[in-house]
Design a protein around this motif. Structure first.
Motif, PDB file in Angstrom:
ATOM      1  N   ILE A   1      40.641  34.114  46.240  1.00 38.39           N
ATOM      2  CA  ILE A   1      40.123  35.150  45.341  1.00 38.39           C
ATOM      3  C   ILE A   1      41.268  35.629  44.454  1.00 38.39           C
ATOM      4  O   ILE A   1      42.302  36.093  44.950  1.00 38.39           O
TER       5      ILE A   1
ATOM      6  N   ASP B   1      37.145  32.280  43.548  1.00 39.04           N
ATOM      7  CA  ASP B   1      36.321  33.343  42.976  1.00 39.04           C
ATOM      8  C   ASP B   1      37.249  34.406  42.379  1.00 39.04           C
ATOM      9  O   ASP B   1      38.471  34.360  42.571  1.00 39.04           O
TER      10      ASP B   1
ATOM     11  N   LEU C   1      37.824  38.719  41.059  1.00 42.65           N
ATOM     12  CA  LEU C   1      37.451  40.124  41.236  1.00 42.65           C
ATOM     13  C   LEU C   1      36.898  40.744  39.960  1.00 42.65           C
ATOM     14  O   LEU C   1      36.162  41.730  40.013  1.00 42.65           O
ATOM     15  N   GLU C   2      37.272  40.203  38.820  1.00 43.37           N
ATOM     16  CA  GLU C   2      36.778  40.715  37.550  1.00 43.37           C
ATOM     17  C   GLU C   2      36.823  39.609  36.516  1.00 43.37           C
ATOM     18  O   GLU C   2      37.436  38.555  36.735  1.00 43.37           O
TER      19      GLU C   2
ATOM     20  N   ASN D   1      37.349  49.705  42.143  1.00 42.89           N
ATOM     21  CA  ASN D   1      36.259  48.769  41.852  1.00 42.89           C
ATOM     22  C   ASN D   1      36.332  47.522  42.737  1.00 42.89           C
ATOM     23  O   ASN D   1      35.304  46.897  43.027  1.00 42.89           O
ATOM     24  N   TRP D   2      37.550  47.154  43.137  1.00 43.04           N
ATOM     25  CA  TRP D   2      37.723  45.932  43.928  1.00 43.04           C
ATOM     26  C   TRP D   2      37.418  46.119  45.414  1.00 43.04           C
ATOM     27  O   TRP D   2      37.067  45.151  46.089  1.00 43.04           O
TER      28      TRP D   2
ATOM     29  N   LYS E   1      34.164  44.820  46.733  1.00 44.80           N
ATOM     30  CA  LYS E   1      34.124  43.362  46.649  1.00 44.80           C
ATOM     31  C   LYS E   1      34.903  42.728  47.806  1.00 44.80           C
ATOM     32  O   LYS E   1      34.507  41.682  48.330  1.00 44.80           O
TER      33      LYS E   1
ATOM     34  N   ALA F   1      32.902  43.086  51.021  1.00 50.69           N
ATOM     35  CA  ALA F   1      31.807  42.110  51.096  1.00 50.69           C
ATOM     36  C   ALA F   1      32.275  40.756  51.624  1.00 50.69           C
ATOM     37  O   ALA F   1      31.436  39.898  51.956  1.00 50.69           O
TER      38      ALA F   1
END
Length: 298
Positions: free
Chosen positions: A75, A173, A175-176, A252-253, A256, A259
């Motif tokens: 990530i 993937d 994060l933004e 914000n992270w 994520k 999850a």
């Protein structure tokens, strides 16, 4: 020339975690690295604080390699546009540029604009090539120039492991989005352009020494020193930019990252080292949510 700037910017995008004032602290040696294991309910995620640009052939700390080898998903902060994608490059440049006749010179005092002019003159460039750009983009160009002057042009931690994940066919993937990063960058210094440019001109006078201190602390996982060099200094020098660069994005992270628990994957999250520390750092925010935080040892 502008295409070359855009390509270099995309290849070596430097978050402003590396653009804070120099805080000289004594060197210590610790048997640790800048990787943390975040655990809860018999599951864990590795989080590594990275340096986005390294000197050529700089050794990668073994804990980063071990964490990568023991995970199946990588990530990263954001996927940057391909340097060969002309349309994406032009869209990025447009976001970083002034419109409606505005320009950076009109935002600065004559004294500050003269200092900026002198800076570009010393490297054989004309400041007028850059006045159509917003201050966040201009100071990033300056950071790239200082990295080149210091002969720091090696692949960063994020790029190294992204390439390795591609080779090994590991899932990657983010994060933004890149657009989110460029929007944030385009807004830096907005409303206080003069102070923002002056602060970064001052930083450039000791850039090589500053980068060396950051690199030394990162290599041995000295979290206290990294927090002082990056977070404390950035907060003291520019609270507005600190909020945009670190606090808002970290918050914000966190959902994520949460999850990523209780699924079939083992993840390695790599973000700029400045995102890990301080009261709004990822490690503190995750600890508040009940996660166990352990620093990896060599």
């Amino acid at each position: 020339m502008m295409n070359n700037i855009a390509n270099n910017f995309t290849k070596k995008f430097v978050t402003l975690a590396t653009l804070v004032f120099l805080c000289s602290l004594p060197t210590t040696t610790l048997a640790k690295s800048s990787v943390w294991k975040v655990s809860k309910n018999n599951d864990h995620v590795y989080i590594g604080g990275t340096i986005h640009v390294l000197p050529e052939e700089h050794p990668m700390p073994s804990e980063f390699i071990n964490a990568f080898n023991n995970t199946d998903q990588l990530i990263l902060e954001a996927q940057l546009p391909d340097p060969n994608d002309a349309a994406a490059q032009q869209a990025m440049i447009a976001k970083m540029s002034y419109t409606n006749g505005d320009n950076l010179q009109s935002k600065l005092t004559p004294e500050t604009f003269k200092l900026l002019t002198n800076y570009f003159t010393t490297i054989g460039s004309n400041v007028n090539q850059f006045t159509s750009f917003k201050p966040g983009f201009v100071i990033t160009i300056m950071a790239l120039i200082e990295l080149q002057k210091a002969q720091i042009s090696g692949e960063g931690v994020d790029a190294f492991f992204e390439a390795q994940a591609t080779i090994e066919n590991k899932k990657i993937d983010y994060l933004e989005t890149a657009d989110m990063q460029f929007t944030m960058l385009s807004q830096l210094g907005e409303g206080y352009e003069d102070e923002f440019i002056l602060a970064n001109l001052e930083l450039n006078s000791s850039f090589t020494e500053f980068f060396g201190l950051i690199l030394d602390a990162w290599q041995v996982g000295d979290s206290a020193r990294l927090e002082s060099l990056i977070n404390d200094a950035a907060l003291d020098s520019d609270e507005k930019s600190y909020e945009a660069l670190f606090s808002v994005r970290n918050k914000n992270w966190v959902p994520k990252i949460e999850a990523m628990f209780n699924n079939k994957h083992k993840e390695l999250v790599l973000v700029g080292a400045g995102h890990l520390f301080g009261k709004d750092g990822l490690l503190a925010l995750l600890k508040k949510q009940g996660y166990t935080i352990e620093q990896s040892s060599l």
